[in-house]
Design an enzyme around this catalytic site. Structure first.
Site, mmCIF file in Angstrom:
data_model
loop_
_atom_site.group_PDB
_atom_site.id
_atom_site.type_symbol
_atom_site.label_atom_id
_atom_site.label_comp_id
_atom_site.label_asym_id
_atom_site.label_seq_id
_atom_site.Cartn_x
_atom_site.Cartn_y
_atom_site.Cartn_z
ATOM 1 N N HIS A 47 0.802 -1.220 0.000
ATOM 2 C CA HIS A 47 0.000 0.000 0.000
ATOM 3 C C HIS A 47 0.840 1.278 0.000
ATOM 4 O O HIS A 47 0.291 2.373 0.101
ATOM 5 C CB HIS A 47 -0.939 0.002 1.205
ATOM 6 C CG HIS A 47 -2.001 -1.049 1.146
ATOM 7 N ND1 HIS A 47 -2.981 -1.070 0.169
ATOM 8 C CD2 HIS A 47 -2.239 -2.130 1.934
ATOM 9 C CE1 HIS A 47 -3.775 -2.110 0.364
ATOM 10 N NE2 HIS A 47 -3.345 -2.774 1.416
ATOM 11 N N ARG A 72 7.149 -6.277 2.717
ATOM 12 C CA ARG A 72 5.877 -6.829 2.252
ATOM 13 C C ARG A 72 5.761 -6.667 0.737
ATOM 14 O O ARG A 72 5.888 -5.566 0.208
ATOM 15 C CB ARG A 72 4.687 -6.157 2.935
ATOM 16 C CG ARG A 72 3.356 -6.721 2.419
ATOM 17 C CD ARG A 72 2.202 -6.463 3.352
ATOM 18 N NE ARG A 72 1.793 -5.070 3.416
ATOM 19 C CZ ARG A 72 0.643 -4.660 3.968
ATOM 20 N NH1 ARG A 72 -0.181 -5.550 4.513
ATOM 21 N NH2 ARG A 72 0.338 -3.384 4.011
ATOM 22 N N ASP A 86 16.578 -11.255 -4.022
ATOM 23 C CA ASP A 86 17.893 -10.977 -4.598
ATOM 24 C C ASP A 86 18.494 -9.671 -4.084
ATOM 25 O O ASP A 86 19.725 -9.543 -3.998
ATOM 26 C CB ASP A 86 17.808 -10.941 -6.121
ATOM 27 C CG ASP A 86 17.765 -12.326 -6.751
ATOM 28 O OD1 ASP A 86 17.913 -13.327 -6.026
ATOM 29 O OD2 ASP A 86 17.589 -12.412 -7.986
ATOM 30 N N GLU A 151 -6.225 -12.700 5.982
ATOM 31 C CA GLU A 151 -7.011 -11.483 6.197
ATOM 32 C C GLU A 151 -8.352 -11.510 5.476
ATOM 33 O O GLU A 151 -8.841 -10.487 5.015
ATOM 34 C CB GLU A 151 -6.191 -10.263 5.771
ATOM 35 C CG GLU A 151 -5.462 -10.418 4.457
ATOM 36 C CD GLU A 151 -4.457 -9.304 4.212
ATOM 37 O OE1 GLU A 151 -4.575 -8.227 4.832
ATOM 38 O OE2 GLU A 151 -3.556 -9.497 3.377
ATOM 39 N N ASP A 177 -8.617 -5.789 6.734
ATOM 40 C CA ASP A 177 -9.188 -6.540 5.620
ATOM 41 C C ASP A 177 -10.127 -7.637 6.118
ATOM 42 O O ASP A 177 -11.153 -7.917 5.486
ATOM 43 C CB ASP A 177 -8.071 -7.156 4.776
ATOM 44 C CG ASP A 177 -7.460 -6.142 3.817
ATOM 45 O OD1 ASP A 177 -8.172 -5.678 2.919
ATOM 46 O OD2 ASP A 177 -6.279 -5.813 3.985
#
Length: 265
Positions: A47, A72, A86, A151, A177
């Site tokens: 987000h 995230r 990576d 969620e 959520d």
């Protein structure tokens, strides 16, 4: 060079670990946050405006500090997960996991063949310290920590199976959520939602995995700590700045409306 230890994973010893969301999308802001003393921080790619280069710069900026970074991803894309690993992500959180099959696919995205599908970057990658870690491919999984987010109603229904997936290290409950998915938008403390969160927590711990949750409101955070959640996000940098700015302005402008507390999430 030795494989770097994952400080977040090492800190999951049974005591609550308190963290903060990093949503500004800049290394400067994340480094400031890392100096405060939170046990961990989430560099949010779902987000917040955090493409790969921004995540990389934040990982580099917070590396000298004790606050452990968690990254995230925006979705389940194995190509994106490969890139995040990576550049040196060791603790990865992935949102919207509803089934054990999805969780298993995420595990495979973080493992090299024959145990997964992660592509080999070798000397091109920060994760290998540009080929300075001789046994990186064989040992990378030892210091990776995969957290899947549950969620939704479907996720809660499948939480036992999700938590049981080998290679999943932790399950993070998303109250905002979750409450929205069951028709209780903005009501994470509704008894129905709380029952679902408690069920998720009990299932996660029964599987021997770490349990996490977002709880910016103090009463919620303390309750979840009493339950035994292992890692709790107790703040969001953007919200903290806005709250502090409003409180400052309110000292001089009487018509300034200041929220009474942190978002409940």
């Amino acid at each position: 060079m030795e494989l770097p230890q994952n400080p977040f994973k090492a800190a999951l010893t049974g005591e609550p670990r308190y963290g903060c969301w990093a949503g500004f999308g800049t290394a400067y802001a994340s480094e400031i946050l890392a100096t405060v003393g939170f046990d961990w921080m989430l560099i949010d790619g779902e987000h917040a405006p955090n493409p790969i280069p921004a995540v990389l710069s934040q990982l580099q900026a917070v590396a000298p500090y004790k606050t452990a970074p968690v990254v995230r991803a925006v979705n389940h894309d194995p190509a994106l997960i490969k890139q995040l690993l990576d550049i040196g992500t060791q603790t990865l959180m992935v949102p919207m996991v509803d089934t054990a099959a999805q969780a298993q696919a995420l595990v495979e995205a973080t493992r090299y063949p024959p145990h997964g599908i992660r592509g080999v970057g070798g000397g091109l990658t920060r994760a290998t310290r540009w080929d300075a870690i001789d046994d990186y491919q064989a040992r990378a999984h030892e210091e990776l920590c995969l957290i899947v987010q549950v969620e939704s109603r479907r996720g809660i229904e499948n939480v036992e199976a999700i938590a049981a997936v080998e290679g999943v290290d932790g399950v993070f409950v998303g109250p905002a959520d979750l409450s929205t998915s069951v028709g209780r938008a903005g009501q994470p403390n509704h008894e129905e939602v709380q029952r679902m969160i408690r069920h998720a927590f009990d299932s996660i711990k029964a599987a021997g995995k770490a349990a996490g949750i977002l709880a910016p409101a103090e009463d919620n955070a303390k309750r979840y700590a009493e339950w035994g959640f292992d890692f709790i996000a107790v703040g969001i940098d953007i919200s903290l700045m806005r709250q502090a700015a409003l409180e400052t302005l309110a000292r001089y402008k009487a018509d300034t409306k200041v929220p009474t507390g942190a978002s409940s999430y």
